[in-house]
Each structure stands twice: as C-alpha cells, then as structure tokens.
Design a protein around this motif. Structure first.
Motif, PDB file in Angstrom:
ATOM      1  N   THR A 129       0.851  -1.189   0.000  1.00 37.31           N
ATOM      2  CA  THR A 129       0.000   0.000   0.000  1.00 37.31           C
ATOM      3  C   THR A 129       0.888   1.240   0.000  1.00 37.31           C
ATOM      4  O   THR A 129       2.105   1.138   0.163  1.00 37.31           O
ATOM      5  CB  THR A 129      -0.931   0.023   1.233  1.00 37.31           C
ATOM      6  N   ALA A 170      -8.091  -0.850  -4.964  1.00 38.48           N
ATOM      7  CA  ALA A 170      -8.188  -2.156  -4.310  1.00 38.48           C
ATOM      8  C   ALA A 170      -8.552  -3.218  -5.345  1.00 38.48           C
ATOM      9  O   ALA A 170      -8.935  -2.901  -6.475  1.00 38.48           O
ATOM     10  CB  ALA A 170      -9.229  -2.105  -3.201  1.00 38.48           C
ATOM     11  N   THR A 203      -9.240   2.921  -2.001  1.00 42.76           N
ATOM     12  CA  THR A 203      -9.109   2.925  -0.541  1.00 42.76           C
ATOM     13  C   THR A 203      -7.947   3.822  -0.151  1.00 42.76           C
ATOM     14  O   THR A 203      -7.000   4.014  -0.919  1.00 42.76           O
ATOM     15  CB  THR A 203      -8.848   1.517   0.020  1.00 42.76           C
ATOM     16  N   GLY A 239      -4.645   4.661   1.628  1.00 45.30           N
ATOM     17  CA  GLY A 239      -3.505   3.840   2.014  1.00 45.30           C
ATOM     18  C   GLY A 239      -3.130   3.928   3.484  1.00 45.30           C
ATOM     19  O   GLY A 239      -2.670   2.956   4.071  1.00 45.30           O
ATOM     20  N   ASP A 250      -4.920   1.345   5.512  1.00 40.72           N
ATOM     21  CA  ASP A 250      -4.855  -0.012   4.991  1.00 40.72           C
ATOM     22  C   ASP A 250      -4.117  -0.906   6.003  1.00 40.72           C
ATOM     23  O   ASP A 250      -3.118  -0.492   6.582  1.00 40.72           O
ATOM     24  CB  ASP A 250      -4.087   0.014   3.668  1.00 40.72           C
ATOM     25  N   SER A 304      -0.404  -1.072   6.138  1.00 44.18           N
ATOM     26  CA  SER A 304       0.359   0.013   6.761  1.00 44.18           C
ATOM     27  C   SER A 304       0.795  -0.365   8.168  1.00 44.18           C
ATOM     28  O   SER A 304       1.838   0.055   8.644  1.00 44.18           O
ATOM     29  CB  SER A 304      -0.480   1.292   6.801  1.00 44.18           C
ATOM     30  N   THR A 355     -14.354   8.339   1.851  1.00 42.67           N
ATOM     31  CA  THR A 355     -14.179   7.186   0.968  1.00 42.67           C
ATOM     32  C   THR A 355     -15.342   7.088  -0.015  1.00 42.67           C
ATOM     33  O   THR A 355     -15.151   6.835  -1.209  1.00 42.67           O
ATOM     34  CB  THR A 355     -14.084   5.895   1.805  1.00 42.67           C
TER      35      THR A 355
END
Lengths: 292, 598, 351
Positions: free
Chosen positions: B285, B293, B299, B301, B304, B307, B585
């Motif tokens: 990511t 995705a 999405t 990062g 995620d 991460s 989002t």
C-alpha cells in the motif's frame, strides 16, 4: 556609599558574571549566523558550521550586493525608514501627549484611548487592507509602506505613560509663562521623555527596516522593493514536491548562507543606530534638561 | 512637519471618498456577472485593455490565407495583445535594461508570432507572493487578464476555475493544439482529471518530463565497497546493509555515529525526498494517497492493514538506530542533510539527486561515492513506490472574454515545434539567443559561461548566473515533451551516441550516476502506484482533512517512536472511519465512478 | 525655571510614604493639581495662584483634538475601514464573489471551531504557552534591567544592552534550524548531558513537556532584550534625587531598589503586562510552526497552527477570520479586565 560595602561588592562580581553570560548566550547565535554567512554552501546546508566559517567565502554577500537592485533597494529602505519613523514618531508623540492628560482636563481622552486600543486587537486582515490601499491609489508609492502601520498603538501608550511621569509642576510653570500645548510638548515633555522617545524611535527604525511583507503586497514593481523585501526575493524558494529541475536551477539552491547574510544585514541598523541612541539612556540627563 | 500634515490630510480625505466609491462599484460587480463589467477597476489596466481591442480591430483587414482569427499560418498578420500576470521566479535573471515587460523573448514573440504579451502586474514570486497577489486580485474583483498561468497548489487552480471567469478549453485544445502537445497530454490518461468539471476541461496543462518523480534507492557506494556489501534485493537485505552502516563504522572515525537510512516524516509519510512510503509499498500500500483495491474501489492507504505491518517494521528500525532518532522532527530537506553530511548511508529519492543535494555530500565528505539501486522488495515480493501521476507542472487558464483565446495555444505550439527538441542547425540549437544564454567562441565551440567570457555576454548585470530568456515565456520553461527526457537518458545509458542538440546537451550536463538512475527508474516502472484520486477536494475533505491527517500523523509517529503500541493503529482506523473517513471514501469513489465512466 | 530646587524636598517627603508608584506618577501629579498633595503643593505655590487661568486655558480643548487628528485619521483609514472585512467570518467567503457577494454562513465557522474534537486541548495549549511567555517576558527583562542598572561601567552596560537585543532579529525559520541542531539527539546539549551526567539522549522537541519548556525558554531568550530596553528607558527617567534622598536616609542599595527603583518602574510594568494579556491566545505561530511535529501535537498544537493546517493558505479565509475574531474578543475582554483591576487596586489608569 552603598557600593563600597562588602555585600554589594560580592553582588557586583556576580552581577558582572551573570550579565556577561547573558550577553554571551545572545551573541553566540549571531556569531554562528555570521559564520554560516561566510561559509561555503555545502557545509552550511548540511548544518556543519559551528562558530567559525567552513570553506570561507564571501559569496552570499557578493551575490546579494552584486544584484543590480541592491543599491536601489537599500536607498528605498533608508527613505522608508526615515519617513516612516518620522511619521510614526510625530503621530504618536502628538497623540501620546494629548492622551497623557487626565480625563478631568480633557473629557474625550478616554474615548480616544479606547478608540486606539481597540485597533490593537482587531484588524481586518490582508484582503480588506489591500483593497483600502489600492482604492486610495497608494499602490506602488512609498506611502503604502509608511502610512498603514504608522500609528503604533503599543508604542503610543508606552510613550503616553512616560509623559504622564512628567512633573505637573513643570507644566504649570510653563502655563504661567503663557506657553501653548505645542510649546509644552516640545519644551517640557519631550526633553524629559528622551529615553522613551529614543526607545520608540529605535523600535520604529528597526520595524521599518525589517518589514518586508507589505513591500510584496503593495509594490507591484519589484525594482522598487525596499531592502527587506528585496532580500526575501534573493532566497530561492522552490516547491520541490513538483520540481522537475534544470541543472542550472539546482545549482542556485544554497539558501542558508544567503539567509544568514540577510539576518545580519537586518541587524545592521541596530548596530549603527542603537549605540547612538543609548546616550539618551544615561541617568541624570533628565535634570539637566529641565534646568536650562 | 506642516508638509506632512497637509499631505496626510489631503490623502486621508481623498482616501475616504475613493474608498466609498470603490466599495459601491465592488458590490455591484460581484452581484452582476463580473468579467467585462469591471469598469471601476479597469483604470489599473487600461493600457493593456485598449491595446488588445485595437489590435483585434485590424485583423479583418488582412488579406490572403489569413484565417478567421487573423493567423496567416505562421503569425498573426496584425499583432494581437495577450494580457497576463506574472510571478517572476527568483531564478530569473535579466540583462541590464531588460525587464519582464521588455526583453529579447518578448520582442521575438511579438515579431515572429505577432503575439504581444502584456503584464497587468509582475511580482517576484517568493513566499507565495504570486499566489497571494492572484487571490487578492480575485478577492478585490479586479479584471482578469486574458491568460493566467499557475504553478503550485491545485487549490488555487480550483479557486480560479470556480471563479467562473475562465473558459472551457477543451474545444480550443482539440482544434488548435499541435500533435506534439496532444501526444504529450495523451501519454497519461489522467492528465485532465484535476481540472475537469462536468466533463469540461477548464485549464490547459503545462507539460513536464515524465518519470522524473519516480523513487529509487541511493546508497553510499564507498561504504558498500568498504564493508563488502552486496546490492539489496529484499527488505531483509537492506536491513543487513543498514545494520552494517550502523555498527561497522563505515566512515572509519572510530565512533558509532552513523545511521542507515536518511528519512523524515515530520510533515508526511509520502515525501518527495528522503521518502519512507516505499516501505509501505513493500507491504502493498502507499500512505497518504488513494490506491486501487482488488475489488476496483479506491481505498486510503494510510488506513490499509498493510500500513500496520510497515509501521511495525519502521519501529524496529527506530529501535535499532537504522533511522535517526530525530526522523520525526525532520522534513524532506532536513532529512536529506543526514545524507549530505555523511551520517546516513542510504536515502530514497528521485533520479536527479546527484545534481542536488548530493553535490553537498561530495563537498563535505571528500571521497564519498553514491550509486542508485532499485527499491528492494518486501517479504511477499511486493514493491510499490509513488509516481505515475500526470507529468503536469502548472496550468493555464484562459479568460472567457479573451479576444484571442487560441493565441496561447499557438504560442505553446511554436515552442513545442522549435524549442522543445530543436533540430540540428535550427534557430534554437544552442539556446534562445546568442549573448544571452549562449555564445560562440572564436574556434566555433559554444559556451554558456558568462563569468569566463564577459565580452561574449555583454550587459550582464550579474555574471554568476546565466540569463535564460526562455524563463520569460508564458509557459515557464518554454515547452517540454514528457517522454523526451527519459528516452534520451535511456539512449545514453545504453551507450547510444548523442545526436540531436537536446541529446548532446543532456549528455554534457547530466552526471553518469543520474543517467544510470534513470535507467533503473524505467526498469522498475511497474512498481509505480499512482494516486487514483485526482479531483478537487470533496465536501467532507474540506472540513475533515485537517483532523484526519493529524490523527494519522500523530498515531504513526507515536507507534514508530514506541510512545504508543502497534495496536493503536486499529483504534486509529476506527476513529478515522467514524470521524469522516467513511464519508470521504464514499465521496472519492463517487468521483472515481463519474471520472472513469466519462 | 527654578522648580527643580524644590524637588528634592518634596520627593524625599514622598519617598517616606513608600507609595507604590513613586514620585513622578500621575497620581502625584493629579493630587498636586487638585491641591490635595501632601507635600508637593508646597513647591508649586506660584502655580496654585494661577489656578483659574490654567483651568480656562485647559478648557480650550480644540488644540488637543487637532493634535490627535493625524493618528485618528490614519487609524480610521487603515485600522477601521478594513474591519468591514471581518464580516467574512459570518460568510462562506469565495474570493471571486467578493466580501459582500459571498453567501451568509451565520455562526457556522464559530460552531466548527468549538465542535472540533481537539479544540479544548488546543485552546488550553495556547493559553498555557502564551501565559507562561507573558509572565516570563515581563519578569526576566524587568530583572535584567535592574541588574544592568547596577552596572557602573558604561561601556560594559551598553555592550550587554546591545548584545541581548540581537536575538530579536533572528527569524524563527533560522532559529528553528539552530534549535533543531543543538537539541538533536546527537546535538550539543545531549552530548554534554551524556558526557557530564551519563544521560540518555532526551528528545527535547519530540516530547510534549520538554517541548513547552523549550518554546517558552527560547521565546524569552529571543525577546528579553527587547523588553529590557523599555525598562531601561523607564529607569533613565527615575529622578536621581530620589536615590540621593534615600541615601541620606541611609537606605542600603537593596532597600533603594525596593523603595525607589521598583515603585518607579511599576506603572510601566503594569502597562506592559495589561497590554500583554491581550495576547493570551497568541502563542507565537512562527515559532511553534518551525519547531513542532506530530509527536507533540498533544501539548504543542496551538490555535494558529491548527488554523494553518485547516488550510487558511488554501482559501479558508472565513474560518481563519472567525478564529481571529474569537481571539481578539478574548484578548479585548482581558485587557478591559486588566484595565479595571489596575485602576481599582493600584489607582492607575494605564491608558
């Protein structure tokens, strides 16, 4: 008498030590800045310079001073500083004198005082100020630099308080002699308040000398920038995040030495003017001025 | 004294009057359609305004193969005027007597294209002065010039577009742009996204070289050689190298004062230099941007799950001293200083770092060597690095009421045809103008050194810099063909002989490490992870971005410093979602849907 | 004029009273004017005789209005006219629509400020940092001026006076760089602490409590030279005969400082302090912005950095203006309170 006692002598030794230490603490960074300004750009950029130049050179100064606009900017800064200080001092001296009267003898004084204090806290911001200056057709004139900030309220109030300390007996005596307000101000108040006037002048001088943002806003022709604004433009500022660079551009990026030189140039008037003004800080001058 | 008094009184009174007048007209301006009606403010720019109309009036008179705009195929038969405003870069230098308004390029364009560029105002662009002035101009209802060029934050571009003063340039572009420009734009399908409103293209892109913002790994080669280390292919390899850099005294001074990677994340985890986002890329990511995705949605990062793994890795690096204890306090430039002063052995950045700031390294550490390497792969073989975004470096907006909106394209076309990649023996082979950015020595060789040959570069005000007239152009560096830089570098890296003037010049000024690095960049180009969100800020972003960014940056830094446990990540994601992240989002995906369906 | 001859007596007399504000303050003067002064009246018998004439003169106030006119006009034009722009705090300001053309937003921006989850913490941080700065920026220069006042060697005094003013001119962009260097984990301070005391590196700028201390100390260090000048000017205005009188009374230097110097400086200190509390919500943007980082958001994030991050640069002028108004109102209220307190407790009108 008192300075002959043992206790006072011990205190004096400590006092001198303490003051020297404070002076040292304040001058070290200045020496560091001088050292950076005389250093090669690589060690300066990498923060490798301490109190002595690394790779001594004068480039940051020659770079600044060889610029064709330097002299012009310098002269404009002088003019601005002289004119601005004159206007500010005239305005706040007159106003400070009036406001130092008590409200019994000048009823409107309180209203005036609050009128000024209010503007210390509330300001309209950049955009409306810009619109005002533009609609007055002051753009690109020296008045755009000296008028908007001319009324330094904080300094005015300080000056007013110094004026208040003038013994009223002196004023009364002058009144008996038939003096008007202007005479009283110039013959009685000002001589007594010389330390304060010197202080306010100093603040005004360094303020005018170092102001740069108004130059950017109100002067459309970059050849007419005052020195402080001009110096800001010497420093290469890049938006690196979007930089797709030319090799030639990249070579010019050595900000720290130039910035250091710039700080030093900004301090100069203090070093030049302050020692001269300090003579008004000497005790005893007050009485001397009154005696004549 | 009295002089000042009178003067000030006079000023103040006229001031009052004119302010009240202007305030009224300002009010009516904004209520009406703006644009051409700004009579009250026009006095400031009468000069350019009147010129423009008179120039246009004459165009009908021209005869022959002149088209309806007055263009005869190579120039405007009757010179036209194009008004604009300008932020003069601090790297612009002028010859004595020349200015932004009157210089060799300005005269050339007027003479050869019949385009006379006039400036409503010019400001030295430092500390965002140009941006400030533009906004003041917008705010105070001043008349917009024919063209505004802007390089910088996209928010200002959005503001200009939203002002409604500028035209849809799509049709103009399709009709007037030449093939070079069109191909450059077509190189990346996302080029227009940022300025597209309801399917309309609202600004023309200023193109720049592609692949120039790709990341690669730079290592201190002298340290590698000294410690006998092999090039890293995986993250594990790289950790071994960093360990050696920290513990085996690569600089040989007997002190444990070296570190592995120079990085700083004070402002962002997606930096333009001293980058750390590639570690996230190794887990699949990239933080701080919108990734695609597997289900085709976008999405963010930073939230995620991958991460979290990257953060755990970074925490171990911090604990082991691989990265500086001060990394959280440093921005990109600050962190790069760790490398240039010889303390850190690795840095991740772009292909041109040899030009800057690596020059400082060579100065500070005699004998230092650096070399570019591909980014190492993560535990599952993943690699990912930022890039792949459109090669756009600025936007041009055209006033709705411009008399000659197409003139800007003709201007840009001309530079694409003649300047961007000049043919051998053509006019701009060596530079823009002799005596300005180049000169010919008696033996026929070309020089660009005004300090050494003052006679050949007359009237220089400051000999420490080359006067480059091309910077005076409306389009910043004239014109750049996106693919040209990378193609040339690859050709040179593969041992090709430089032939065209551009190739010869590139070969002459680019360092070998730079050329090599560009080859690495192109070899690893499938690791690029672009930011899929290229639209204007969404509603929720406007109000929540600050809060959400603060939350993320704070939690990230604290995890890496061990001030918070790694599981704080999960609660951070929870509160990110609740505090507006979910809504953002949704909005981002709506934008993506509409942009990709177009 | 022969007034000065009378002064030592009257001054000495009042010195005995240990008034808070020394001799040359308006209280004394007002009392003298009203003829109620205990001692000073004796010195101005002549003036008292002319009382009515003076009143008549002072009733003519038009010269006073005239003298104020330049300041009033300038302030009206450049201080008050732009205030109209504050209206954008209540609007959704869009630059091209202009100040008047933008749509009304009511109190939306104020609501946003107070509904922001961290706003309480941010306001506390601001007030705490600014409050500490205000206190130390009064105490330190004041003490420093007193110490300098004890120096007899003029050259030394002048040199120190100039040197301590110099840091005032270093921009925070540069100063921030210097602080980052000397406070770094391998910087000079940590190296010394390690060599002398064997301490592990302290992350001065990465730890909230240390961060606040660094911010306050470095600010005081930068500013105290500036403040010192004001007090030195005030010290220069203290009448030497006061000290002579005190010495005649056999007061020690310490007593003289307590009874003459400090009371003489008190009015200026009160003025400076009162005006300073207007800045309770200005904790120093340039400084914090150049020093802070995500690790110290908890304790170091202030109103101005928060507003900056919300994007005042990106055109959220309305929100920035709303926050500015909030700060100004708080500052103004505090100044009014300070003014009242000074008047009630010390019987002194600061402006």
């Amino acid at each position: 008498m008192y300075h002959k006692t043992t206790g006072y002598r011990i205190f004096s030794v400590f006092n001198y030590l303490l003051l020297s230490l404070a002076g040292l603490l304040c001058v070290l960074p200045i020496i560091h800045i001088l050292a950076v300004s005389f250093s090669a750009s690589a060690p300066a950029n990498s923060h490798l310079v301490g109190l002595w130049p690394v790779g001594f050179n004068l480039e940051s100064y020659t770079k600044t001073m060889n610029n064709p606009n330097f002299i012009r900017a310098f002269l404009i800064a002088l003019e601005r500083t002289a004119l601005g200080t004159f206007i500010t001092m005239s305005v706040i001296t007159l106003a400070g004198y009036v406001l130092s009267k008590d409200s019994a003898s000048f009823k409107s004084r309180n209203a005036y005082a609050w009128y000024f204090v209010f503007t210390m806290l509330f300001s309209g911001g950049i955009i409306p100020s810009y619109i005002v200056v533009r609609n007055l057709h002051l753009m690109d004139t020296i008045w755009a630099l000296v008028l908007p900030g001319a009324v330094q309220v904080f300094n005015m109030i300080l000056l007013m308080n110094f004026f208040k300390a003038t013994p009223k007996e002196l004023e009364e005596a002058a009144l008996i002699d038939g003096a008007g307000h202007f005479t009283i101000l110039f013959r009685v108040y000002l001589p007594l308040a010389m330390p304060a006037v010197a202080t306010m002048s100093l603040f005004s001088i360094v303020g005018n000398w170092n102001a740069w943002f108004d130059g950017l806003l109100y002067i459309n022709d970059y050849r007419n920038y005052p020195l402080a604004t001009f110096l800001q433009t010497i420093i290469v500022q890049q938006d690196f995040s979007k930089l797709n660079p030319d090799v030639n551009e990249l070579k010019n990026i050595s900000q720290r030495t130039v910035k250091a030189a710039q700080i030093f140039i900004g301090i100069l008037p203090v070093l030049v003017v302050y020692p001269y003004l300090q003579k008004y800080f000497v005790k005893g001058i007050v009485l001397g001025a009154v005696k004549e | 004294m009295q002089f000042t008094w009178k003067r000030m009184l006079g000023l103040s009174l006229t001031a009052l009057l004119s302010f009240s007048l202007a305030a009224c007209s300002g009010g009516s301006n904004s209520a009406s359609n703006g644009g051409s009606s700004n009579a009250a403010v026009e006095s400031a720019s009468t000069d350019s305004g009147s010129n423009s109309s008179s120039g246009d009036g004459g165009s009908n008179a021209a005869a022959g193969n002149v088209d309806e705009t007055g263009w005869d195929g190579s120039k405007y038969a009757e010179p036209i005027t194009l008004t604009t405003v300008k932020g003069v870069g601090t790297n612009y230098y002028f010859k004595k007597g020349e200015t932004m308004e009157n210089n060799v390029l300005q005269r050339y364009m007027k003479e050869h294209l019949g385009i006379d560029v006039k400036y409503d105002w010019v400001v030295t662009d430092t500390n965002d002065a140009y941006k400030t002035k533009l906004r003041l101009m917008l705010s105070s209802g001043e008349k917009m010039p024919d063209v505004i060029t802007y390089r910088g934050d996209i928010e200002t571009v959005n503001m200009l577009i939203d002002s409604g003063q500028f035209m849809d340039v799509g049709e103009l572009f399709d009709k007037y742009a030449n093939d070079t420009y069109k191909e450059g734009v077509a190189l990346n399908p996302d080029t227009w996204l940022a300025v597209t409103r309801d399917g309309k293209r609202m600004a023309l892109p200023i193109l720049d070289y592609a692949y120039n913002d790709d990341m690669l790994l730079w290592l201190r080669q002298d340290w590698m050689d000294k410690l006998g280390l092999q090039p890293p292919t995986t993250l594990a390899d790289f950790e071994k190298i960093m360990d050696a850099f920290v513990n085996q005294d690569p600089d040989g001074n007997g002190k444990k004062d070296t570190i592995g990677l120079a990085t700083g994340f004070k402002n962002t985890f997606l930096g333009w230099m001293s980058d750390i986002s590639w570690v996230f890329g190794d887990y699949g990511t990239l933080p701080g941007q919108w990734n695609l995705a597997s289900d085709g949605t976008l999405t963010y990062g930073s939230v995620d799950p991958a991460s979290k793994q990257a953060l755990a890795t970074l925490k171990t690096w911090m604990d082991k001293g691989y990265i500086s204890k001060d990394s959280g306090l440093k921005d990109e430039t600050g962190a790069s200083e760790l490398f240039t002063k010889g303390q850190a052995g690795a840095i991740v950045g772009r292909n041109w770092l040899p030009d800057w700031p690596f020059g400082d390294l060579l100065n500070n550490v005699p004998g230092a060597k650096y070399k570019g390497y591909p980014l190492p792969a993560g535990p599952d073989g993943k690699i990912g690095a930022q890039s792949g975004n459109p090669s756009v470096n600025g936007w041009m907006l055209i006033n709705k009421n411009a008399k000659h909106p197409e003139a800007l394209l003709r201007y840009y076309n001309f530079l694409f045809d003649n300047w961007a990649n000049p043919a051998k023996g053509s006019e701009f082979e060596n530079g823009f103008a002799e005596g300005y950015d180049w000169a010919k020595l008696p033996d026929g060789t070309i020089t660009k050194d005004p300090q050494k040959y003052p006679d050949l570069f007359p009237d220089y005000a400051d000999r420490t810099h080359l006067v480059e007239p091309i910077y005076y152009s409306l389009t910043f560096e004239g014109a750049r063909i996106p693919s040209l830089y990378a193609d040339t570098m690859i050709k040179l890296a593969n041992g090709g002989k430089p032939e065209t003037p551009y190739e010869i010049q590139t070969a002459a000024i680019r360092k070998p490490e730079n050329i090599e690095a560009m080859k690495i960049v192109l070899d690893q180009k499938d690791i690029r992870m672009k930011n899929y969100f290229q639209g204007p800020l969404t509603e929720t972003m406007k109000s929540k971005n600050e809060l959400l960014n603060k939350l993320i940056n704070q939690t990230y830094s604290k995890i890496i410093y061990g001030q918070a446990s790694i599981d704080e990540f999960d609660s951070m994601v929870e509160s990110w979602k609740k505090s507006g992240g979910d809504q953002i989002t949704k909005e981002v995906n709506e934008w993506y849907q509409s942009a990709s369906n177009k | 004029m022969s007034i000065h001859k009378n002064q030592p007596y009257s001054l000495r007399h009042q010195y005995g009273q240990e008034r808070i504000f020394g001799m040359e303050t308006p209280i004394t003067a007002e009392r003298a004017g009203a003829g109620a002064g205990a001692g000073s009246g004796t010195g101005s018998g002549a003036a008292a005789g002319q009382h009515t004439g003076k009143k008549g003169f002072l009733r003519r106030t038009w010269p006073l209005h005239l003298m104020l006119l330049p300041a009033v006009l300038l302030q009206f034009i450049f201080g008050y006219l732009p205030l109209g722009g504050l209206v954008i705090a209540f609007k959704d300001y869009k630059p091209y629509d202009g100040i008047w053309g933008s749509a009304w937003a009511g109190l939306e921006h104020f609501r946003y400020m107070f509904e922001y989850p961290d706003s309480k913490q941010v306001i506390i941080n601001t007030a705490l940092i600014a409050g500490l700065k205000i206190i130390f920026n009064i105490v330190v220069p004041f003490a420093f001026a007193l110490l300098l006042n004890e120096v007899r060697k003029s050259a030394f005094k002048r040199s120190v006076q100039t040197l301590v003013y110099l840091p005032y001119f270093i921009s925070w962009v540069f100063l921030g760089g210097i602080l980052n260097d000397i406070l770094a984990s391998d910087g000079i301070i940590n190296t010394l602490l390690h060599n002398w005391f064997g301490l592990q590196p302290i992350l001065f700028l990465g730890d909230g409590s240390w961060f606040r201390a660094v911010v306050v100390i470095s600010d005081v260090w930068q500013q105290f030279g500036f403040g010192t000048i004001v007090y030195l000017a005030a010290l220069a205005g203290v009448n030497p005969s006061l000290y002579e009188a005190a010495e005649v009374d056999g007061a020690s230097r310490w007593k003289q400082t307590l009874n003459v110097t400090i009371p003489s400086l008190a009015p200026i200190v009160i003025v400076v302090a009162t005006l300073a509390i207007g800045n309770i919500l200005n904790a120093g943007f340039d400084q914090i912005f150049n020093l802070y980082n995500p690790l110290v958001y908890d304790k170091g994030d202030i109103i101005d950095t928060f507003v900056y991050r919300t994007g005042i640069l990106n055109g959220q002028y309305s929100f920035g203006t709303a926050v500015g108004i909030f700060k100004s109102v708080v500052g103004f209220v505090l100044i009014v309170i300070g003014y009242r307190i000074a008047y009630k407790l010390a019987d002194y009108k600061i402006f």
